[in-house]
Design an enzyme around this catalytic site. Structure first.
Site, mmCIF file in Angstrom:
data_model
loop_
_atom_site.group_PDB
_atom_site.id
_atom_site.type_symbol
_atom_site.label_atom_id
_atom_site.label_comp_id
_atom_site.label_asym_id
_atom_site.label_seq_id
_atom_site.Cartn_x
_atom_site.Cartn_y
_atom_site.Cartn_z
ATOM 1 N N PHE A 373 63.777 -54.678 20.503
ATOM 2 C CA PHE A 373 62.547 -54.479 20.611
ATOM 3 C C PHE A 373 62.100 -53.507 19.673
ATOM 4 C CE2 PHE A 373 63.503 -56.418 24.577
ATOM 5 C CZ PHE A 373 62.319 -57.229 24.920
ATOM 6 N N GLU A 374 62.492 -51.912 19.615
ATOM 7 C CA GLU A 374 62.133 -51.164 18.843
ATOM 8 C C GLU A 374 63.552 -50.548 18.254
ATOM 9 O OE1 GLU A 374 57.650 -49.639 18.785
ATOM 10 O OE2 GLU A 374 58.885 -48.692 20.258
ATOM 11 N N HIS A 375 63.778 -50.888 17.082
ATOM 12 C CA HIS A 375 65.178 -50.374 16.558
ATOM 13 C C HIS A 375 64.906 -49.846 15.376
ATOM 14 C CE1 HIS A 375 69.472 -51.772 15.205
ATOM 15 N NE2 HIS A 375 69.304 -50.296 15.344
#
Length: 536
Positions: A373-375
């Site tokens: 998702f948010e990396h």
């Protein structure tokens, strides 16, 4: 001569298009953002990355897409004063289903802004668009059959249920008319990657077969009618290395035909260059091109046979331009250096900033390394079997949940990283995180254990990869002496074949910088530069 691969590193599924004197190749980017790489050339020898057109939320959002999903097999074409790009956004990998959604975007220029996507269908992946000489347009894709034992990592022929053809109405922006299954493929199976072109009254269909591993091939067929029936090429396959394990270019398949202005024939294809002793392709699937000739209205490799060559005759007048062996990037411009990408999200402002601290790339610690998702990872492709990268980071963690560093990255199951973090007894440390292909668990190991304490101030990090071997290094900001950290690691696992095997993933290795903060406080890390240097 053309020296293959022409697009080294992770650049698979090459779709080639010529407009006048200009050639363009579009390649798959999978979960990497922005979507689709387009390279430009005037001579088929020298190529420059000029655009990644899927760049905003209205076009593409891959948050939650599994590894090796996202943008598969784009097809680039030009007609009616527009460039047309069709592509698949794959939402599932493991299990029987693929959930593969196909779209079209257009633009009057390659470098300009591309349209919002028009949804086409979801019956299978690898779409292409053919512009017939009577003005009609035809949409093709492979059909996926979920009622088989085929699943991610173990493809089976019955799931690849032929090539579908349906007319596309550009005014209605929708498919119309009957859906026809025009080609079941050869006995090799796993038919996908269709491309149509027309010559001398024949419709030619090239497809990819055999899976994207070592049995891969370009299969060719022709028909007098677009809906078929299609007769198979006398050799069945135009390009393949499947029966030639000693060929330099392995895994050859999935490409497209193009003619020069002078009528010379070429055909692109993806390939892999495995390293001994395990035959692992650390550079992923790369793009190559072969010169061809026509005989009896059939296309053949100019060298004869089906095995692709490394050195290929170039069009008249082409000259190779020497590429730099050391690239140092600073972060003093409003956008990332052109070779860098991030993962999945259309909202990079949550991952990084080039403005908050001028001259630096600030990464905001988000979810853990390998998140879908948010990396907060910014990376460039590995393009050479032996290379060195360096960076410098300013980072003051106040918990072990805050981490920033340098990584050799493939996906959430395959990465090595040298990191700055906090240890409750040692204080600020550099240490190593490693996940060497442990599927499905993704368990990390810590080859440097708790690490070593580091002085205040900036920390320089480096890694050297020589074929299958990786060594990390660090030094304090006031020192010129690099210190090796931890043991030699297996760089070869950061490859298509590492971990679960050759069909388990099919992107490529990246070198990059990252930060995460699993406390949820978005601790920032500031990176001052990034060096990529080719090693002998």
């Amino acid at each position: 001569m053309i020296r293959n691969p022409i697009l080294p590193g992770f650049n698979p599924d090459p779709s080639i298009c010529r407009v006048g004197e200009d050639y363009y190749i579009a390649t798959s980017t999978f979960e990497w953002y922005p979507g689709v790489q387009i390279h430009h050339s005037r001579d088929l020898v020298n190529w420059t990355l000029v655009r990644r057109p899927l760049e905003r939320a209205s076009q593409l959002d891959m948050r939650g897409n599994p590894d090796s999903c996202g943008i598969w097999a784009p097809c680039l074409s030009h007609a009616d004063g527009l460039f047309w790009l069709v592509y698949t956004d794959v939402k599932r990998f493991d299990g029987n289903f693929k959930d593969a959604h196909n779209y079209i975007v257009t633009s009057p220029t390659i470098e300009g802004e591309w349209s919002d996507p028009v949804y086409i269908n979801s019956s299978g992946f690898d779409p292409s668009l053919f512009h017939d000489d009577d003005g009609r347009k035809w949409f093709l894709n492979m059909q996926w059959n979920h009622r088989t034992e085929s699943y991610g990592g173990a493809p089976k022929h019955p799931a690849f249920d032929g090539i579908l053809l349906q007319e596309w109405d550009p005014k209605a922006r929708a498919l119309k008319g009957p859906v026809r299954n025009i080609f079941a493929g050869s006995p090799l199976g796993l038919v996908e990657g269709p491309h149509l072109f027309k010559r001398n009254g024949w419709y030619y269909l090239t497809t990819a077969e055999g899976g994207t591993g070592y049995e891969h091939a370009v299969t060719m067929a022709r028909s007098r009618a677009i809906e078929g029936p299609y007769e198979m090429h006398p050799q069945t396959h135009l390009i393949t290395s499947k029966d030639h394990p000693n060929a330099v270019l392995q895994r050859a398949g999935h490409g497209q035909y193009v003619e020069t202005p002078a009528g010379e024939a070429y055909h692109t294809h993806l390939c892999g260059r495995p390293l001994p002793p395990h035959r692992r392709c650390t550079l992923g699937r790369e793009t190559a091109i072969q010169k061809c000739i026509w005989e009896d209205d059939w296309l053949y490799l100019v060298q004869g046979g089906v095995v692709p060559d490394v050195d290929v005759p170039a069009p008249t007048g082409a000259e190779s331009i020497e590429k730099p062996t050391r690239i140092e990037r600073t972060f003093d411009k409003p956008s990332l250096p052109p070779e860098f990408q991030w993962l999945r999200t259309p909202h990079p402002e949550r991952l990084f900033s080039l403005a908050e601290r001028p001259g630096h790339l600030r990464l905001f610690g988000r979810e853990s390394i390998g998140s879908w998702f948010e990396h907060s990872l910014v990376a460039r492709r590995q393009e050479h079997h032996s290379f060195r990268t360096e960076t410098v980071v300013e980072f003051e963690p106040d918990t072990y949940q805050q981490v920033a560093g340098l990584t050799h990255y493939y996906n959430r199951h395959k990465f090595h990283a040298v990191v700055v973090t906090l240890h409750e007894k040692l204080g600020r440390v550099v240490t190593i995180f490693s996940c060497a292909g442990d599927f499905p668990h993704g368990r990390m190991s810590f080859p440097a254990e708790s690490g070593v304490s580091v002085p205040d101030g900036s920390i320089h990090l480096a890694m050297e990869i020589r074929d299958n071997d990786l060594q990390f290094f660090w030094r304090g900001g006031g020192s010129n002496d690099w210190v090796a950290l931890g043991p030699m690691l297996d760089a070869g696992v950061i490859s298509d074949e590492g971990g679960r095997g050759e069909h388990g993933s099919f992107t490529g290795a990246f070198a990059g910088i990252f930060a995460f903060d699993t406390s949820g406080r978005a601790k920032p890390a500031d990176f001052g530069h990034f060096v990529y240097e080719v090693l002998e």
